[in-house]
Design a protein around this motif. Structure first.
Motif, PDB file in Angstrom:
ATOM      1  N   ILE A 106      44.402  34.122 -21.183  1.00  0.00           N
ATOM      2  CA  ILE A 106      44.440  35.568 -21.399  1.00  0.00           C
ATOM      3  C   ILE A 106      43.276  36.191 -20.663  1.00  0.00           C
ATOM      4  CG2 ILE A 106      44.326  37.402 -23.119  1.00  0.00           C
ATOM      5  CD1 ILE A 106      45.471  35.401 -25.136  1.00  0.00           C
ATOM      6  N   LYS A 107      43.603  37.152 -19.793  1.00  0.00           N
ATOM      7  CA  LYS A 107      42.552  37.830 -19.029  1.00  0.00           C
ATOM      8  C   LYS A 107      42.094  39.055 -19.797  1.00  0.00           C
ATOM      9  CE  LYS A 107      44.118  36.125 -14.671  1.00  0.00           C
ATOM     10  NZ  LYS A 107      44.306  36.351 -13.274  1.00  0.00           N
ATOM     11  N   PHE A 108      40.796  39.200 -19.907  1.00  0.00           N
ATOM     12  CA  PHE A 108      40.238  40.346 -20.606  1.00  0.00           C
ATOM     13  C   PHE A 108      39.200  40.981 -19.717  1.00  0.00           C
ATOM     14  CE2 PHE A 108      37.522  42.631 -23.539  1.00  0.00           C
ATOM     15  CZ  PHE A 108      38.461  43.261 -24.335  1.00  0.00           C
ATOM     16  N   PRO A 109      39.131  42.238 -19.627  1.00  0.00           N
ATOM     17  CA  PRO A 109      39.994  43.259 -20.216  1.00  0.00           C
ATOM     18  C   PRO A 109      41.319  43.334 -19.468  1.00  0.00           C
ATOM     19  CG  PRO A 109      38.339  44.320 -18.843  1.00  0.00           C
ATOM     20  CD  PRO A 109      38.044  42.838 -18.839  1.00  0.00           C
ATOM     21  N   PRO A 110      42.339  43.876 -20.130  1.00  0.00           N
ATOM     22  CA  PRO A 110      43.647  43.980 -19.471  1.00  0.00           C
ATOM     23  C   PRO A 110      43.605  45.001 -18.337  1.00  0.00           C
ATOM     24  CG  PRO A 110      43.685  45.071 -21.597  1.00  0.00           C
ATOM     25  CD  PRO A 110      42.373  44.375 -21.490  1.00  0.00           C
TER      26      PRO A 110
END
Length: 82
Positions: A4-8
């Motif tokens: 999951i990449k953060f921030p989107p």
């Protein structure tokens, strides 16, 4: 766990339009205005009510001395039946 990449990533125009349109739809007066139920008198969202004009049976069942009341238009009107 998934990567999951953060921030989107920022929303595109279509995503922004969808969010604003859905918000405007839920904020229309028809979405939250309440009216009194003809049977019990409780306030209910208008979207949950059926118009009494669509009822073709007898409403005599709803008229009971000492139970039902006439609509009051001010604090000075009597809260009496009939």
């Amino acid at each position: 766990m998934a990567d999951i990449k953060f921030p989107p990533k920022p929303l595109g125009r279509a995503g922004i339009h969808r969010i604003i349109s859905n918000h405007c739809r839920t904020m229309r007066p028809g979405s939250f205005v309440e009216s009194g139920c003809a049977v019990c008198g409780c306030l209910v969202k208008r979207t949950m009510l059926t118009p009494i004009t669509s009822f073709h049976g007898s409403l005599a069942l709803l008229i009971r001395p000492g139970v039902t009341r006439k609509e009051r238009f001010s604090d000075n009107d009597p809260a009496s039946a009939s």
